[in-house]
Design an enzyme around this catalytic site. Structure first.
Site, short mmCIF file in Angstrom:
data_model
loop_
_atom_site.label_atom_id
_atom_site.label_comp_id
_atom_site.label_asym_id
_atom_site.label_seq_id
_atom_site.Cartn_x
_atom_site.Cartn_y
_atom_site.Cartn_z
N HIS A 1 0.82 -1.21 0.00
CA HIS A 1 0.00 0.00 0.00
C HIS A 1 0.86 1.26 0.00
CE1 HIS A 1 -3.18 -2.89 1.32
NE2 HIS A 1 -3.84 -2.20 0.41
N HIS B 1 -2.36 -5.43 -6.44
CA HIS B 1 -2.52 -6.69 -5.72
C HIS B 1 -3.97 -7.14 -5.76
CE1 HIS B 1 -3.06 -3.43 -2.78
NE2 HIS B 1 -3.93 -4.21 -2.19
N CYS C 1 -14.68 -6.26 2.68
CA CYS C 1 -13.67 -6.36 1.64
C CYS C 1 -12.32 -6.61 2.31
CB CYS C 1 -13.63 -5.11 0.77
SG CYS C 1 -13.49 -3.56 1.64
N HIS D 1 -8.26 -8.89 1.40
CA HIS D 1 -7.31 -9.48 0.46
C HIS D 1 -7.31 -11.00 0.60
CE1 HIS D 1 -5.84 -5.43 1.56
NE2 HIS D 1 -5.71 -5.34 0.25
N GLU E 1 -15.69 -10.39 9.96
CA GLU E 1 -16.13 -9.01 10.17
C GLU E 1 -17.59 -8.89 10.58
OE1 GLU E 1 -15.26 -6.27 7.01
OE2 GLU E 1 -13.15 -6.82 6.95
N TYR F 1 -8.58 -0.84 -9.98
CA TYR F 1 -8.75 0.56 -9.61
C TYR F 1 -7.55 1.00 -8.78
CZ TYR F 1 -9.98 -0.56 -4.77
OH TYR F 1 -9.95 -0.99 -3.47
N GLU G 1 -4.45 2.35 -2.45
CA GLU G 1 -5.10 1.09 -2.81
C GLU G 1 -4.99 0.96 -4.32
OE1 GLU G 1 -6.15 -1.29 -1.07
OE2 GLU G 1 -7.01 -0.60 0.81
N GLU H 1 -5.75 -2.11 -6.68
CA GLU H 1 -6.23 -3.47 -6.54
C GLU H 1 -6.91 -4.00 -7.80
OE1 GLU H 1 -6.97 -3.53 -1.77
OE2 GLU H 1 -8.73 -3.21 -3.02
N TRP I 1 -12.63 3.59 -2.06
CA TRP I 1 -12.78 2.40 -2.89
C TRP I 1 -14.24 2.01 -3.07
CZ3 TRP I 1 -10.70 2.10 2.03
CH2 TRP I 1 -11.41 1.34 2.96
#
Length: 171
Positions: free
Chosen positions: A25, A31, A66, A68, A86, A101, A111, A113, A158
């Site tokens: 980041h 990624h 959201c 990874h 979460e 993006y 970000e 990604e 995002w």
């Protein structure tokens, strides 16, 4: 505790290597990531408010969850894992689309990604993990779109990008 690693990828989602999440980041390297949208039977989207002590975008509203993918984990496995971590529930997810993006932040992080967007259905309120999530609410897509126009600073960068992609694909 070991630092979480992200999967560096090409724009065609070919794995190029692993890197610590913070370093990726800081450098703004592309990624793999995922975003989950959960709807109820009334067609309302479950939004989460990020916990106030998150290292970026604290207190802002975003999609259901959201994160990874971990090495060796499929997109759907990752989405289900993070949804449970979460939001405290599990449901079937379906992969919808992916896109690239880039969103820089005021704190120097970026970000960048290749985001795999998934959706699922769930009709109960979540049991949120207070370390990750401050609050939640259910909203129609049209209400989200309208509120983003009126209060853009209340939403993560995002999510604004991902929501626009998602919304355009629905109409």
């Amino acid at each position: 505790m070991l630092e979480e690693k992200v999967i560096l990828v090409s724009e065609t989602d070919e794995q190029l290597g692993l890197m610590g999440k913070m370093e990726a980041h800081e450098k703004g390297l592309l990624h793999r990531a995922f975003s989950v949208f959960i709807f109820n039977k009334d067609g309302k989207l479950l939004l989460q408010q990020r916990a106030l002590d998150k290292y970026h975008s604290p207190g802002l509203w975003t999609n259901t969850c959201c994160s990874h993918q971990r090495e060796g984990e499929t997109n759907l496995q990752a989405g289900k894992r993070r949804l449970l971590e979460e939001m405290g529930f599990s449901c079937e997810l379906k992969e919808l689309f992916s896109f690239v993006y880039k969103a820089p932040f005021d704190n120097g992080l970026t970000e960048h990604e290749l985001d795999h967007v998934m959706a699922g259905y769930y009709d109960e309120d979540p049991v949120i993990n207070a370390e990750e999530v401050g609050s939640f609410k259910w909203m129609t897509l049209e209400d989200v779109r309208r509120d983003m126009l009126l209060n853009p600073g209340a939403y993560t960068e995002w999510f604004k990008i991902i929501f626009k992609e998602y919304y355009q694909r629905l109409i």
